[in-house]
Motif scaffolding. Structure first.
Motif, PDB file in Angstrom:
ATOM      1  N   LEU A 273     -17.384 -29.762 -14.612  1.00 29.47           N
ATOM      2  CA  LEU A 273     -16.001 -29.362 -14.851  1.00 29.47           C
ATOM      3  C   LEU A 273     -15.593 -29.764 -16.265  1.00 29.47           C
ATOM      4  N   LEU A 274     -14.896 -28.872 -16.940  1.00 33.21           N
ATOM      5  CA  LEU A 274     -14.356 -29.136 -18.270  1.00 33.21           C
ATOM      6  C   LEU A 274     -12.837 -29.162 -18.159  1.00 33.21           C
ATOM      7  N   ARG A 275     -12.232 -30.240 -18.588  1.00 30.77           N
ATOM      8  CA  ARG A 275     -10.776 -30.347 -18.501  1.00 30.77           C
ATOM      9  C   ARG A 275     -10.119 -29.715 -19.726  1.00 30.77           C
ATOM     10  N   THR A 276      -9.172 -28.840 -19.467  1.00 29.52           N
ATOM     11  CA  THR A 276      -8.360 -28.225 -20.514  1.00 29.52           C
ATOM     12  C   THR A 276      -6.908 -28.356 -20.104  1.00 29.52           C
ATOM     13  N   GLY A 277      -6.128 -29.048 -20.899  1.00 24.00           N
ATOM     14  CA  GLY A 277      -4.756 -29.329 -20.497  1.00 24.00           C
ATOM     15  C   GLY A 277      -4.745 -30.211 -19.263  1.00 24.00           C
ATOM     16  N   ARG A 278      -4.052 -29.775 -18.225  1.00 22.82           N
ATOM     17  CA  ARG A 278      -3.981 -30.554 -16.989  1.00 22.82           C
ATOM     18  C   ARG A 278      -4.930 -30.056 -15.919  1.00 22.82           C
ATOM     19  N   ARG A 279      -5.764 -29.071 -16.245  1.00 26.52           N
ATOM     20  CA  ARG A 279      -6.618 -28.469 -15.232  1.00 26.52           C
ATOM     21  C   ARG A 279      -8.085 -28.636 -15.573  1.00 26.52           C
ATOM     22  N   HIS A 280      -8.902 -28.731 -14.529  1.00 23.09           N
ATOM     23  CA  HIS A 280     -10.352 -28.731 -14.692  1.00 23.09           C
ATOM     24  C   HIS A 280     -10.875 -27.325 -14.396  1.00 23.09           C
ATOM     25  N   HIS A 281     -11.753 -26.820 -15.280  1.00 24.45           N
ATOM     26  CA  HIS A 281     -12.340 -25.505 -15.111  1.00 24.45           C
ATOM     27  C   HIS A 281     -13.855 -25.652 -14.951  1.00 24.45           C
ATOM     28  N   VAL A 282     -14.434 -24.865 -14.042  1.00 21.32           N
ATOM     29  CA  VAL A 282     -15.851 -24.980 -13.741  1.00 21.32           C
ATOM     30  C   VAL A 282     -16.691 -24.390 -14.870  1.00 21.32           C
ATOM     31  N   ARG A 283     -17.718 -25.131 -15.261  1.00 20.11           N
ATOM     32  CA  ARG A 283     -18.761 -24.655 -16.173  1.00 20.11           C
ATOM     33  C   ARG A 283     -20.047 -24.605 -15.347  1.00 20.11           C
ATOM     34  N   ALA A 284     -20.275 -23.475 -14.672  1.00 20.02           N
ATOM     35  CA  ALA A 284     -21.364 -23.371 -13.704  1.00 20.02           C
ATOM     36  C   ALA A 284     -22.730 -23.377 -14.383  1.00 20.02           C
ATOM     37  N   ILE A 285     -23.693 -23.993 -13.727  1.00 20.28           N
ATOM     38  CA  ILE A 285     -25.074 -24.029 -14.198  1.00 20.28           C
ATOM     39  C   ILE A 285     -25.806 -22.837 -13.605  1.00 20.28           C
ATOM     40  N   ARG A 286     -26.382 -22.033 -14.496  1.00 24.50           N
ATOM     41  CA  ARG A 286     -27.129 -20.862 -14.034  1.00 24.50           C
ATOM     42  C   ARG A 286     -28.573 -21.211 -13.687  1.00 24.50           C
ATOM     43  N   ALA A 287     -29.221 -22.028 -14.535  1.00 19.96           N
ATOM     44  CA  ALA A 287     -30.646 -22.306 -14.313  1.00 19.96           C
ATOM     45  C   ALA A 287     -31.094 -23.460 -15.192  1.00 19.96           C
ATOM     46  N   LEU A 288     -32.250 -24.027 -14.836  1.00 15.12           N
ATOM     47  CA  LEU A 288     -32.948 -24.958 -15.711  1.00 15.12           C
ATOM     48  C   LEU A 288     -33.691 -24.168 -16.779  1.00 15.12           C
ATOM     49  N   THR A 289     -33.820 -24.752 -17.952  1.00 15.97           N
ATOM     50  CA  THR A 289     -34.600 -24.120 -19.013  1.00 15.97           C
ATOM     51  C   THR A 289     -35.859 -24.938 -19.262  1.00 15.97           C
ATOM     52  N   PRO A 290     -36.872 -24.351 -19.873  1.00 15.90           N
ATOM     53  CA  PRO A 290     -37.999 -25.167 -20.325  1.00 15.90           C
ATOM     54  C   PRO A 290     -37.486 -26.254 -21.271  1.00 15.90           C
ATOM     55  N   GLY A 291     -37.942 -27.456 -21.084  1.00 13.28           N
ATOM     56  CA  GLY A 291     -37.458 -28.552 -21.909  1.00 13.28           C
ATOM     57  C   GLY A 291     -36.321 -29.316 -21.284  1.00 13.28           C
ATOM     58  N   ALA A 292     -36.099 -29.125 -19.964  1.00 11.47           N
ATOM     59  CA  ALA A 292     -35.104 -29.889 -19.202  1.00 11.47           C
ATOM     60  C   ALA A 292     -33.681 -29.645 -19.667  1.00 11.47           C
TER      61      ALA A 292
END
Length: 392
Positions: A273-292
């Motif tokens: 979650l990334l907080r902007t102002g008073r709200r948290h917004h989801v930063r969803a993970i799509r996948a792992l990449t090579p190199g962790a």
């Protein structure tokens, strides 16, 4: 009380559904149906639409269907559509289908702006086009107005798009979804009046005599576990390091999951979650990449402070949000993240959510990102509720 939602009828019925005069109408048909054009026209013609929105991937092609409908309805009706990761029709979640929404000309006026060359990000050109659209549209201050954005998910420019829209038309409520084709994140198909629009975003300016209310629901709450992005590739939306550690390893530690057990299911259960102002917004993970590394579905930058999220009840929270509307909606134009749908299906709760969508008259599609309040977010339902005017 509103008339029964058209979805209460069988989707195979060829008869037009009974609806509230001048309220939107949604219908769903199998994507492979041969007489799809005929059936959509027969269902929506009684409302005399100024706009028909089409979500899905018909077997004969979206542009072919759009061209046929544009000829049928005539120049006074705009036909706009996009492919999707799944559809939301009058019966709730649908797959391999085509959802068509008709907006009656008696209550809706439409303006369209095609924001071309998404991959090149011509912000100045977009800004000029949007301001020109708004000036020529000349909104009626006595009526409600809102915007709808359909962005190409593969271009990864939604953050710039929403910022540009917010600057070009300040104060305008805007909701939208990032489009791709199917569950495999295939190239997007978008169409206006039968013409395919590649590498573009579609913006619709919609004015109506109905009451309008924005809807947003994310089924997560922040925990006390945080991390700083210490290395990232913003263009490709990849986090390489969290707290100066390999991103996947540090994420697994924060979530309490073995690193070799990280899956799409775990990413959906424990979002960042990334907080902007008073709200948290989801930063969803799509996948792992090579190199962790962790590849996201939203923008990320070095220095961002992220908080691990925890899931709350998806169905009851959504019902509470909808019950908070001023009046029962005639329809909710909705954009629901595909990760929410996958989580519901894995939990065996997709049927319950479909029943809620039908109860609250939600129609739309599953997205790879959602736009709302000047932000591009993930794992969120966003929409606009259309209601009878106050006192009407």
């Amino acid at each position: 009380m509103p008339e029964p939602w058209p979805g209460d009828r069988s989707p195979e019925s060829r008869e037009p559904a009974s609806i509230v005069p001048a309220s939107p109408l949604a219908v769903t048909f199998p994507a492979a149906l041969q007489d799809l054009e005929d059936r959509i026209h027969a269902a929506l013609a009684p409302v005399d639409p100024s706009l028909v929105l089409i979500f899905g991937d018909p077997s004969d092609g979206l542009s072919h269907l759009g061209a046929g409908l544009h000829a049928r309805f005539g120049p006074g009706c705009r036909i706009v559509g996009c492919s999707s990761a799944g559809e939301i029709g009058p019966h709730g979640y649908a797959s391999d289908s085509v959802v068509a929404l008709g907006f009656p000309a008696a209550s809706f006026r439409i303006g369209i702006c095609v924001l071309r060359n998404q991959s090149q990000v011509p912000v100045s050109g977009w800004m000029a086009s949007l301001r020109r659209l708004h000036a020529e549209f000349r909104p009626d201050p006595r009526r409600s107005i809102f915007g709808v954005l359909l962005a190409d998910a593969l271009a990864r420019q939604e953050d710039v798009l929403v910022a540009t829209l917010d600057a070009a038309i300040p104060g305008l409520p805007i909701v939208g979804g990032s489009t791709a084709k199917g569950m495999n994140f295939l190239p997007t198909c978008q169409m206006v009046d039968g013409r395919e629009q590649r590498d573009a975003a579609l913006f619709l300016l919609m004015e109506t005599d109905l009451a309008v209310s924005e809807v947003s629901f994310a089924h997560f709450r922040p925990t006390d576990r945080r991390a700083v992005v210490t290395a990232a590739d913003p263009h490709n939306r990849i986090i390489w390091e969290l707290n100066a550690e390999p991103a996947a390893e540090e994420y697994a530690r924060l979530a309490g999951i073995p690193c070799d057990s990280l899956t799409a299911t775990e990413f959906a259960r424990h979002p960042l979650l990334l907080r902007t102002g008073r709200r948290h917004h989801v930063r969803a993970i799509r996948a792992l990449t090579p190199g962790a590394g962790l590849q996201l579905l939203s923008g990320i930058e070095e220095g961002n402070i992220l908080t691990l999220g925890r899931a709350v009840d998806m169905t009851q929270g959504f019902a509470d949000a909808m019950d908070g509307l001023p009046r029962p909606p005639l329809m909710v134009l909705g954009f629901d993240c595909i990760l929410r749908r996958l989580a519901l299906e894995r939990a065996g709760m997709a049927g319950q959510m479909s029943q809620l969508f039908a109860r609250y008259r939600v129609a739309g599609f599953n997205t790879y990102g959602e736009q709302h309040s000047g932000m591009h977010v993930n794992q969120t339902f966003v929409g606009v509720a259309l209601m009878s005017p106050e006192g009407g």
